[in-house]
Write a protein that holds these residues in place. Sequence first.
Motif, short mmCIF file in Angstrom:
data_model
loop_
_atom_site.label_atom_id
_atom_site.label_comp_id
_atom_site.label_asym_id
_atom_site.label_seq_id
_atom_site.Cartn_x
_atom_site.Cartn_y
_atom_site.Cartn_z
N ALA A 298 0.84 -1.19 0.00
CA ALA A 298 0.00 0.00 0.00
C ALA A 298 0.87 1.24 0.00
CB ALA A 298 -0.92 0.01 1.22
N THR A 299 0.45 2.25 -0.71
CA THR A 299 1.15 3.54 -0.66
C THR A 299 0.13 4.66 -0.57
OG1 THR A 299 1.24 3.86 -3.07
CG2 THR A 299 3.08 2.68 -2.04
N PHE A 300 0.58 5.80 -0.09
CA PHE A 300 -0.28 6.98 -0.05
C PHE A 300 0.56 8.22 -0.31
CE2 PHE A 300 1.36 6.92 4.23
CZ PHE A 300 1.37 8.25 4.66
N ASP A 301 -0.12 9.31 -0.64
CA ASP A 301 0.54 10.58 -0.92
C ASP A 301 0.51 11.44 0.34
OD1 ASP A 301 0.78 9.57 -3.43
OD2 ASP A 301 -0.72 10.88 -4.34
N GLN A 302 1.69 11.77 0.85
CA GLN A 302 1.79 12.48 2.12
C GLN A 302 2.15 13.95 1.89
OE1 GLN A 302 4.02 10.77 5.54
NE2 GLN A 302 5.10 12.72 5.59
N TYR A 303 1.18 14.79 2.15
CA TYR A 303 1.39 16.23 2.07
C TYR A 303 1.07 16.82 3.44
CZ TYR A 303 1.97 15.55 -2.90
OH TYR A 303 2.44 15.14 -4.11
N ALA A 304 2.10 16.85 4.26
CA ALA A 304 1.91 17.14 5.69
C ALA A 304 1.37 18.54 5.94
CB ALA A 304 3.24 16.96 6.42
N GLY A 340 -2.16 -1.00 7.95
CA GLY A 340 -3.29 -1.88 8.16
C GLY A 340 -4.04 -2.19 6.87
N VAL A 341 -4.14 -1.21 5.97
CA VAL A 341 -4.77 -1.46 4.67
C VAL A 341 -3.98 -2.52 3.91
CG1 VAL A 341 -5.17 -0.42 2.40
CG2 VAL A 341 -5.90 0.79 4.48
N SER A 350 -1.29 -6.20 9.31
CA SER A 350 -0.37 -5.22 8.73
C SER A 350 0.31 -5.83 7.52
CB SER A 350 0.68 -4.76 9.75
OG SER A 350 1.50 -5.84 10.16
N GLY A 351 0.88 -4.96 6.70
CA GLY A 351 1.58 -5.41 5.51
C GLY A 351 2.52 -4.32 5.03
#
Length: 731
Positions: A298-304, A340-341, A350-351
């Motif tokens: 899984a990946t996500f875009d992190q724009y803090a 968790g996704v 988890s993965g």
Amino acid sequence: MLRLLTAGALASVASAAATRQSTSLVPSSSRWPSGLHLAVDYYPSQWPESMWEPDVARMAAANISYVRVNEFDWHVLEPTEGQYNFTLLDATLELFDRYGLKAILGTPTAGPPNWLTEKYDVDFVDRTNQTLQFGSRRHYSFSSFDYRLLSQNITQKLAERYGSNEVVVAWQLDNEFGCHDTVRSYDHNAIKRFQTWLEDKYTTIENMNNLQGRVFWSQEYVSFETVQPPFLEVYTTNYAHLLDWYTFSSDMLIDFAKEQASIIRQYAPNHAITTNMMMDFLDFDHHKFAREVGIDFATFDQYALAGPSVFTWLSDQQLTNSLRTGLPDYQAFHHALYRGVAGAAYGDISGPFGVMEMEPGVLNWNQYRVSPLEGMVRLWTHETFAASGDLVNYFRWRQVPYAQEQTLSGLFLSDNSEDQGFVEQQQVANEDMPLLRAAGADADTESQADVALVFDYTSHWVWGIEPYSGGWDVKKAQYTNPTVVYFDLAYIFYTSLRRLGLSIDIISPDQPLDGYKMVVVPSLPIIPDAFNTALSNYTGPVVFGPHTGSKTPELAYAPGLNPSAGTLRDRLPMRVTRVETPPDYAGSGVSYAGTTYNITGWEETIICQRDNATSNATITSTSRHRLGKAAACSSEGMHYLAFLPPVDLLVAYIGDVAAAANITALTGKKAGEGDDLGDAVRLLRRGNLLWVFNYGTEAASPPALDGDAELIIGEKGDIPAAGLAVWKLSS
């Protein structure tokens, strides 16, 4: 003029789809290399050819391992229908190979080319019944029959050509599925599919009318063919119908992704599959997506720096403190969520996960666009690795000087000079990562946390459909300005756990509870059967937030009042008889352990009794209309908080629950309120490495650690603003 695909094209794609019926979507962690990896986004089509090789050579010299490419290049690949040009992508991959880089290859379906939108029936229709035009991105409907086939076709062409290419390590499906409010399209294709979806669910129109309560206001439909999505109605729409629509729209997105994934699995069986999800984006069910699409990681875009603008309840001081650092728990929340996704794909807790886009500088969409505090790009990178992430991909290599993202920073400025993000990336790559690898951070160190926080996408939809507050907006088909938003509630609970220095997993209601020392459920209006079963076998403490067990799957009140029938009702005798959403000036409050806390936004009338059984009132109300009456009930390790709790109260209450359960904080000390880390300092652990982060704008003292520890990164003493330290623990 729009037209449907030709019979020949339909037959070709249909034949290929039939071949894929037996293709397995089962994920495998072996497809994605574990460890610590840095990556960058690169778009050679946007730069002169003379720059390509110097750029790639510089990436290799910068200790970049992976490069994401191609996710917006459909027109480059297929400039006219059926005429393909892979020259640019071939040359790009050859350069990567020459310099020892690997590619993450994006399917280009987030940007349909103009020839496609002019010819085919693919348009996205918003909830005001407006058709959105070509000219930006994501201008398509997931339900479009034409677009499903066209996207499969371009995916197949790419997979056939590059599926055995050893330079490609992974594929990204599309780009930011659903971004810009595009999960729910109201086009005629979506309506047709929705009607079929409803018939599959309810079988008869009479059953649907009954279960949705359509006798109210004479809303009964006469057939599935007459059913419309819940939009542009005079006043409030049927709640169960809204939930069906949200669920259907999520399912359409997942089906669209599955079609691409099955093609890639067929032609690229050794390549990993992922997609870049987003922060605080809840319009589709990410856990179900992971399970059904079978993503390998899984990946996500992190724009803090976009985080503080998400929460309307932040004080001016909190906004000031987080303006250039981001909120101290916002990034970590999403690391845990997507860990968790990823686990959901594997039937586990988890993965493998990572960040597919990390901001290295100024954003281009915030209302106020500011630079990160110096040191934050390095801190955010470490934070991903500390949370057991494998990948940090910086968006982008160089700031593009034209078009819509010209104000979005890259690692390099548009004149090709270094920007601050590159300076910090180099510190991570050349100074920090060798130390981390030498200390064992590259090892497969995923381990179960002590605490599980249960997060549920359906719960977000339920809270939005009937928030008990706000005003109905016909054009938006929803209530606006509610007093409580589900994500805010979940974030408040998560922040309290972080301030207590606990280790935390974020899981769905369908994932197992075995092995956790404490479970926290911020809210779960509809309790799924899987969670009820898991709860019945769980013996540790569970803390529930408000609105839990309040609804049936059809969004009706739970028979006998909430909590609904099941383990929670059996083990915690209580009833909720009324819900109020008071404003700040109502003077509502609660008292716990001799301290009074102001509350606002959500306040239930709760009775710690059901039938002949009673439970303990652990928190009492100080509100004038409920003075001294129960505000929380507890029995047999179950705790129910019947109000929107402030963070400080949760730190005290959950700290006591954790201490009673003998949970140990990441510092090695017994958990409890005395270990409150405050607003800026945060901890994460990967294997035997412990990170301490300072999100504050001033230096902060690290917490005392119980046991032997060797400082491997950072200086002794206070941790500077936007700084960090890493200790290697003896055990």
